[in-house]
Design a protein around this motif. Structure first.
Motif, PDB file in Angstrom:
ATOM      1  N   THR A 246       0.764  -1.224  -0.032  1.00  0.00           N
ATOM      2  CA  THR A 246       0.024   0.048  -0.073  1.00  0.00           C
ATOM      3  C   THR A 246       0.945   1.359  -0.083  1.00  0.00           C
ATOM      4  O   THR A 246       1.831   1.434   0.695  1.00  0.00           O
ATOM      5  N   GLN A 266      -5.172  -3.710  -8.412  1.00  0.00           N
ATOM      6  CA  GLN A 266      -5.168  -2.290  -7.707  1.00  0.00           C
ATOM      7  C   GLN A 266      -6.401  -1.849  -7.232  1.00  0.00           C
ATOM      8  O   GLN A 266      -7.357  -2.010  -7.813  1.00  0.00           O
ATOM      9  N   GLU A 267      -6.475  -1.188  -5.875  1.00  0.00           N
ATOM     10  CA  GLU A 267      -7.436  -0.832  -5.219  1.00  0.00           C
ATOM     11  C   GLU A 267      -7.005   0.656  -5.018  1.00  0.00           C
ATOM     12  O   GLU A 267      -6.257   0.707  -4.487  1.00  0.00           O
ATOM     13  N   GLU A 268      -7.928   1.562  -5.030  1.00  0.00           N
ATOM     14  CA  GLU A 268      -7.627   3.221  -4.783  1.00  0.00           C
ATOM     15  C   GLU A 268      -8.693   3.487  -3.463  1.00  0.00           C
ATOM     16  O   GLU A 268      -9.654   3.029  -3.402  1.00  0.00           O
ATOM     17  N   ASP A 269      -8.101   4.188  -2.650  1.00  0.00           N
ATOM     18  CA  ASP A 269      -8.623   4.570  -1.531  1.00  0.00           C
ATOM     19  C   ASP A 269      -8.516   5.800  -0.875  1.00  0.00           C
ATOM     20  O   ASP A 269      -7.195   5.817  -0.354  1.00  0.00           O
TER      21      ASP A 269
END
Length: 519
Positions: A246, A266-269
């Protein structure tokens, strides 16, 4: 039908206790970036490297499903070479591992449940392999679905490494489209195109649909043992599972523009991006490039520009690494940014990524019957490597070798269709995973190979020459590695704790420095 009849793992008599896993330090994180950045608004690249640790003495057990094509086209030398390759696999596994064999022709058959590797089961498994007979059509979909179900239905699954090795020599002509089979969870599927008549598009898609799988090209039917050995070397040296990285922007100091990490999810937050890598082998490396936008500031000062953390599981235990911070010195003494200002190692990685993009573009051109344009694109990629500062970097030389081979395989449309397309697809998925995949000459193209893969390559070559020659098990390989480097099991954890102590001291120093500055 439920496949919940997997065998339990029973420790052999007098085997003694297995080493207690040390959770910390199984992955090393290093950042590569400019130490200075200008005061004006600018962009910066930060390259992060995650490297798997040296020791596999306390590795998790492997649950492996071999999904084998036994259609009519496997008649003759092909079936014999596949049997030899599978005998190599059986002999390398240890008592903490389990193996299930699935075959497919008109339909799939599970020939045995996941069996613990013992002297008795090895003899049974070798007998199953020796008894394989080709015949019928090619239902890849049923083979894949059955192999995945063997893993999904297990009673014993916690903390275990999993993998599916699927090989085929023909076009799917029964069942649905294997490329459309959903592969859930962290189950890597490693596919092998055997001979010259298979459909690379399907096998490539199956591998890409899984977490960490690769597509290998085995044109030479005599090279299947070597190809299988490279996959097995990875699966038997998994040091962590469910690896996640991350990266988080630092408020008022940076904005994340892009994160480049192959085709891993991929994960965006809210200002952070998390990349999921699945399993990581011993000495395997994952490079991630983070493009940052730094705002304009008025005066010289140090700046934290990126926060990095990672997590993983080992033997079912979760480990969260403490955050690491990437810093730069913002100064008016540095001119405006340009790609040439990036550190040489970062430039080399950017060149690799650009080369792979051009290989993909060349393949698309060749698929559209524009072979001349495709060759021009490959030559353009070759010329681009001349601008890389690190000409002595082995990656640059391997990229040149890869492009030279592709140019040979793009010389006519017929050669491209038979060999060039699968080679290019294998190259693309290998680079996207940053993981070795056999393609062309396994011995000359060693991009992303690990030390254990190099060792197994030599073992497989000797085994092919004489399958009766004694073959060391995976446990024997570990003992040999520890004898050569006795500190390997604790080197990673020691380095991790030293680095953590340094980071803590740096954080204290920063607090003290900031606290003593005049208002």
């Amino acid at each position: 039908m439920s496949f919940n009849d997997d065998e339990p793992i029973v420790a052999p008599p007098n085997s003694g206790p297995r080493p207690t896993p040390i959770v910390a330090g199984r992955v090393q994180l290093v950042s590569k970036n400019n130490r200075e950045a200008p005061l004006e608004e600018n962009t910066q690249k930060v390259m992060l490297e995650l490297t798997g640790g040296d020791s596999t003495a306390d590795r998790s057990g492997l649950d492996l499903v071999a999904v084998l094509d036994v259609s009519g086209s496997m008649q003759g030398e092909k079936i014999d070479k596949m049997k030899t390759a599978m005998q190599f696999v059986v002999k390398k596994l240890s008592t903490i591992d389990r193996l299930s064999i699935v075959t497919f022709s008109d339909a799939a058959s599970r020939l045995c449940p996941l069996r613990q590797i013992t002297d008795a089961s090895k003899a049974d498994l070798q007998g199953i392999v020796d008894g394989l007979k080709p015949g019928g059509n090619t239902n890849i979909t049923d083979g894949l679905v059955t192999g995945l179900k063997v893993l999904a239905d297990r009673k014993l699954s916690s903390g275990r490494v999993v993998g599916v090795m699927l090989m085929s020599d023909g076009q799917q002509n029964r069942g649905g489209d294997a490329a459309k089979v959903a592969i859930s969870g962290n189950v890597p599927v490693y596919t092998f195109g055997f001979g010259s008549d298979y459909d690379p598009t399907v096998l490539n898609a199956v591998a890409k649909n899984s977490m960490g799988g690769t597509f290998s090209v085995v044109d030479d039917v005599g090279a299947l043992s070597m190809a299988f050995s490279q996959c097995l070397a990875g699966l038997l040296t998994v040091v962590v599972q469910d690896l996640k990285l991350t990266v988080t922007r630092v408020e008022d100091e940076s904005e994340i523009q892009k994160v480049t990490a192959g085709n891993y999810p991929q994960e965006e937050d809210a200002g952070s991006v998390t990349v999921s890598f699945g399993d990581l082998y011993s000495k395997e490396v994952r490079k991630v490039i983070v493009d940052l936008l730094l705002p304009a500031i008025e005066s010289d000062r140090g700046a934290d520009i990126l926060e990095v953390t990672y997590s993983y599981k080992t033997n079912g235990k979760l480990f969260d690494a403490p955050p690491a911070t990437v810093t730069v010195s913002r100064t008016g003494a540095v001119p405006g940014d340009s790609p040439a200002d990036d550190p040489p190692v970062v430039q080399t990685e950017v060149a690799r990524l650009k080369t792979v993009t051009m290989i993909t573009e060349a393949r698309a051109m060749a698929d559209g019957q524009k072979l001349g344009d495709a060759r021009d694109k490959l030559v353009e990629a070759q010329n681009g490597l001349e601008d890389v500062l690190e000409q002595s970097n082995p990656v640059v030389e391997m990229l040149r070798t890869e492009l030279q081979q592709l140019l040979k395989l793009f010389r006519t449309q017929e050669v491209y269709n038979k060999q060039g397309r699968p080679y290019a697809m294998s190259s693309e998925t290998s680079h996207a995973r940053q993981r070795f995949a056999a393609r062309g000459d396994i011995e000359s193209m060693r991009m992303f190979a690990t030390p254990r893969m190099d060792k197994y390559l030599e073992q497989a070559k000797k085994f092919d020459e004489d399958p009766e020659t004694p073959l060391p098990s995976a446990d024997d390989d570990v003992k040999e590695e520890i004898a050569a480097n006795p500190l390997a099991p604790i080197a990673g954890p020691i380095a991790f704790y030293i680095q953590a102590a340094i980071q803590a001291l740096q954080a204290i120093e920063k607090i003290i420095t900031n606290g003593t500055k005049p208002n």
